[in-house]
Design a protein around this motif. Structure first.
Motif, PDB file in Angstrom:
ATOM      1  N   UNK A  54       0.817  -1.211   0.000  1.00 48.96           N
ATOM      2  CA  UNK A  54       0.000   0.000   0.000  1.00 48.96           C
ATOM      3  C   UNK A  54       0.851   1.262   0.000  1.00 48.96           C
ATOM      4  N   UNK A  55       0.493   2.212  -0.837  1.00 52.04           N
ATOM      5  CA  UNK A  55       1.230   3.457  -0.911  1.00 52.04           C
ATOM      6  C   UNK A  55       1.132   4.087  -2.285  1.00 52.04           C
ATOM      7  N   UNK A  56       1.862   5.171  -2.518  1.00 52.77           N
ATOM      8  CA  UNK A  56       1.748   5.918  -3.777  1.00 52.77           C
ATOM      9  C   UNK A  56       2.041   5.085  -5.014  1.00 52.77           C
ATOM     10  N   UNK A  57       3.070   4.214  -4.964  1.00 58.26           N
ATOM     11  CA  UNK A  57       3.422   3.428  -6.146  1.00 58.26           C
ATOM     12  C   UNK A  57       2.306   2.456  -6.510  1.00 58.26           C
ATOM     13  N   UNK A  58       1.741   1.780  -5.499  1.00 59.21           N
ATOM     14  CA  UNK A  58       0.645   0.852  -5.762  1.00 59.21           C
ATOM     15  C   UNK A  58      -0.574   1.589  -6.305  1.00 59.21           C
ATOM     16  N   UNK A  59      -0.856   2.754  -5.762  1.00 55.43           N
ATOM     17  CA  UNK A  59      -2.009   3.519  -6.252  1.00 55.43           C
ATOM     18  C   UNK A  59      -1.795   3.973  -7.693  1.00 55.43           C
ATOM     19  N   UNK A  60      -0.549   4.352  -8.039  1.00 55.99           N
ATOM     20  CA  UNK A  60      -0.273   4.729  -9.415  1.00 55.99           C
ATOM     21  C   UNK A  60      -0.499   3.552 -10.357  1.00 55.99           C
ATOM     22  N   UNK A  61      -0.031   2.371  -9.952  1.00 56.15           N
ATOM     23  CA  UNK A  61      -0.188   1.185 -10.787  1.00 56.15           C
ATOM     24  C   UNK A  61      -1.658   0.796 -10.923  1.00 56.15           C
ATOM     25  N   UNK A  62      -2.383   0.798  -9.806  1.00 54.51           N
ATOM     26  CA  UNK A  62      -3.790   0.423  -9.849  1.00 54.51           C
ATOM     27  C   UNK A  62      -4.608   1.442 -10.647  1.00 54.51           C
ATOM     28  N   UNK A  63      -4.257   2.717 -10.528  1.00 57.93           N
ATOM     29  CA  UNK A  63      -4.972   3.743 -11.270  1.00 57.93           C
ATOM     30  C   UNK A  63      -4.797   3.557 -12.768  1.00 57.93           C
ATOM     31  N   UNK A  64      -3.655   3.006 -13.169  1.00 55.39           N
ATOM     32  CA  UNK A  64      -3.417   2.807 -14.593  1.00 55.39           C
ATOM     33  C   UNK A  64      -4.320   1.734 -15.185  1.00 55.39           C
ATOM     34  N   UNK A  65      -4.947   0.922 -14.314  1.00 59.42           N
ATOM     35  CA  UNK A  65      -5.838  -0.139 -14.790  1.00 59.42           C
ATOM     36  C   UNK A  65      -7.280   0.330 -14.943  1.00 59.42           C
ATOM     37  N   UNK A  66      -7.600   1.508 -14.415  1.00 58.79           N
ATOM     38  CA  UNK A  66      -8.975   1.981 -14.479  1.00 58.79           C
ATOM     39  C   UNK A  66      -9.389   2.177 -15.935  1.00 58.79           C
ATOM     40  N   UNK A  67     -10.513   1.585 -16.291  1.00 57.11           N
ATOM     41  CA  UNK A  67     -11.009   1.692 -17.657  1.00 57.11           C
ATOM     42  C   UNK A  67     -10.444   0.660 -18.607  1.00 57.11           C
ATOM     43  N   UNK A  68      -9.476  -0.141 -18.134  1.00 57.29           N
ATOM     44  CA  UNK A  68      -8.913  -1.177 -18.999  1.00 57.29           C
ATOM     45  C   UNK A  68      -9.793  -2.430 -18.991  1.00 57.29           C
ATOM     46  N   UNK A  69      -9.604  -3.257 -19.994  1.00 56.53           N
ATOM     47  CA  UNK A  69     -10.338  -4.519 -20.082  1.00 56.53           C
ATOM     48  C   UNK A  69      -9.617  -5.560 -19.240  1.00 56.53           C
ATOM     49  N   UNK A  70     -10.273  -6.007 -18.161  1.00 56.28           N
ATOM     50  CA  UNK A  70      -9.691  -6.978 -17.248  1.00 56.28           C
ATOM     51  C   UNK A  70     -10.588  -8.206 -17.152  1.00 56.28           C
ATOM     52  N   UNK A  71      -9.997  -9.326 -16.783  1.00 45.85           N
ATOM     53  CA  UNK A  71     -10.788 -10.518 -16.518  1.00 45.85           C
ATOM     54  C   UNK A  71     -11.486 -10.362 -15.174  1.00 45.85           C
ATOM     55  N   UNK A  72     -12.423 -11.243 -14.889  1.00 48.71           N
ATOM     56  CA  UNK A  72     -13.109 -11.186 -13.603  1.00 48.71           C
ATOM     57  C   UNK A  72     -12.159 -11.352 -12.441  1.00 48.71           C
ATOM     58  N   UNK A  73     -11.217 -12.291 -12.561  1.00 45.87           N
ATOM     59  CA  UNK A  73     -10.251 -12.514 -11.488  1.00 45.87           C
ATOM     60  C   UNK A  73      -9.356 -11.292 -11.295  1.00 45.87           C
ATOM     61  N   UNK A  74      -8.983 -10.654 -12.398  1.00 42.12           N
ATOM     62  CA  UNK A  74      -8.128  -9.465 -12.288  1.00 42.12           C
ATOM     63  C   UNK A  74      -8.873  -8.314 -11.623  1.00 42.12           C
ATOM     64  N   UNK A  75     -10.151  -8.165 -11.932  1.00 41.46           N
ATOM     65  CA  UNK A  75     -10.939  -7.103 -11.296  1.00 41.46           C
ATOM     66  C   UNK A  75     -11.067  -7.365  -9.790  1.00 41.46           C
ATOM     67  N   UNK A  76     -11.242  -8.626  -9.419  1.00 42.69           N
ATOM     68  CA  UNK A  76     -11.340  -8.958  -8.004  1.00 42.69           C
ATOM     69  C   UNK A  76     -10.012  -8.674  -7.288  1.00 42.69           C
ATOM     70  N   UNK A  77      -8.911  -9.026  -7.922  1.00 42.48           N
ATOM     71  CA  UNK A  77      -7.593  -8.752  -7.338  1.00 42.48           C
ATOM     72  C   UNK A  77      -7.373  -7.259  -7.178  1.00 42.48           C
ATOM     73  N   UNK A  78      -7.769  -6.495  -8.199  1.00 40.02           N
ATOM     74  CA  UNK A  78      -7.628  -5.042  -8.121  1.00 40.02           C
ATOM     75  C   UNK A  78      -8.443  -4.481  -6.954  1.00 40.02           C
ATOM     76  N   UNK A  79      -9.645  -5.001  -6.767  1.00 37.18           N
ATOM     77  CA  UNK A  79     -10.492  -4.542  -5.672  1.00 37.18           C
ATOM     78  C   UNK A  79      -9.834  -4.838  -4.327  1.00 37.18           C
ATOM     79  N   UNK A  80      -9.268  -6.027  -4.193  1.00 35.04           N
ATOM     80  CA  UNK A  80      -8.583  -6.389  -2.949  1.00 35.04           C
ATOM     81  C   UNK A  80      -7.389  -5.474  -2.689  1.00 35.04           C
ATOM     82  N   UNK A  81      -6.650  -5.154  -3.732  1.00 37.88           N
ATOM     83  CA  UNK A  81      -5.491  -4.284  -3.568  1.00 37.88           C
ATOM     84  C   UNK A  81      -5.904  -2.854  -3.229  1.00 37.88           C
TER      85      UNK A  81
END
Length: 299
Positions: A54-81
């Motif tokens: 958790x921190x700025x680097x993780x938030x930058x990485x997770x923010x880069x996934x917003x709006x991208x096409x992800x699988x269901x498992x990837x979306x769940x992992x993103x939510x957990x992170x």
């Protein structure tokens, strides 16, 4: 392998040192870099965010996934992170709050006693809520530092931290440390009700008089309240009562609602008749029907 693209870092993140190259097909740089082939894949981005913590680097990485096409498992992992980021941000805010107002309670007459008004104005809070926020931040920076450390590390979310703090601050310092040490390691894996039950069990074991003390304190907070915002033209009425009296009232209203109505066209269900019986018990009821209140009058 002549077509392999040479990938290079612009700014290597701090978490790169945590990557074990033996567990990867290539080097850590090859795994996480951005080169001519484009950005990291979603799976690689999620793994990088997980390694970053958790921190700025993780938030930058997770923010880069917003709006991208992800699988269901990837979306769940993103939510957990993202859940871990909630704790980190809340902890950072509390650290900033303590930096502003100071960890110890300020001496009477010092400039710091006006901090709650400054916080209230800056965050658009009432002074009472600002004082509550300040007290909670000081608590997690001092006596309950172990709990606060988990919040600041993003390992425990604000909701669970509030549950833990609510119990710990009712205990003597030694008992609070015992409960904190016992419950914290599994707090993140428990649902709210289960965490609350674990805290209560641990508090009773650490301080046998805790139950009696809490019950005596709770009785002084019994009250009836009304919410006139209501719902669809209704007003919400609520009450906090001692358990014996509350159960007795429930049984009384249920029994009253079961009395046959003298009106053969009465279509009220059990909930409606219990509500009407409550009103009738205060305002009075028509003869022979405990669930039909007398005409109400209000100024």
């Amino acid at each position: 392998m002549d077509d392999v693209v040479d990938l290079e870092w612009a700014d290597a993140p701090w978490w790169l040192d945590a990557v074990c190259t033996d567990d990867m097909a290539g080097s850590a740089e090859e795994f996480s870099a951005v080169g001519e082939d484009g950005p990291l894949s979603p799976a690689e981005t999620l793994l990088a965010a997980s390694l970053a913590g958790p921190g700025p680097e993780a938030m930058r990485l997770l923010s880069s996934l917003l709006g991208q096409s992800l699988t269901g498992d990837e979306r769940l992992t993103a939510l957990e992170l993202w859940q871990g980021q909630l704790g980190w941000v809340s902890g950072a805010e509390q650290t900033a709050l303590v930096d502003l107002v100071g960890a110890p309670v300020p001496a009477q007459g010092s400039a710091k006693e006006f901090s709650s008004l400054e916080v209230a104005a800056a965050l658009h809070l009432t002074p009472a809520l600002a004082r509550k926020r300040i007290a909670a931040a000081r608590l997690l920076a001092g006596p309950l530092k172990a709990t606060g450390d988990l919040l600041r590390a993003g390992e425990l979310d604000p909701y669970r931290v509030d549950l833990v703090s609510a119990t710990l601050k009712t205990l003597p310092p030694h008992a609070a440390r015992v409960v904190e040490k016992q419950v914290l390691p599994r707090a993140a894996t428990l649902t709210g009700p289960r965490l609350r039950a674990a805290l209560q069990d641990a508090a009773h074991a650490a301080d046998p008089d805790w139950d009696i003390r809490m019950f005596a304190k709770a009785r002084t907070r019994r009250r009836v309240g009304f919410d006139f915002r209501g719902q669809d033209g209704l007003v919400k009425m609520y009450a906090f009562l001692p358990p014996v009296e509350a159960v007795a009232m429930q049984e009384h209203l249920h029994k009253a609602a079961k009395v046959p109505s003298p009106d053969p066209d009465d279509t009220r269900d059990l909930g409606e008749r219990m509500a009407d019986a409550l009103v009738a018990s205060v305002l009075g009821s028509t003869p022979g029907d405990p669930t039909t209140p007398l005409a109400a009058r209000a100024a």
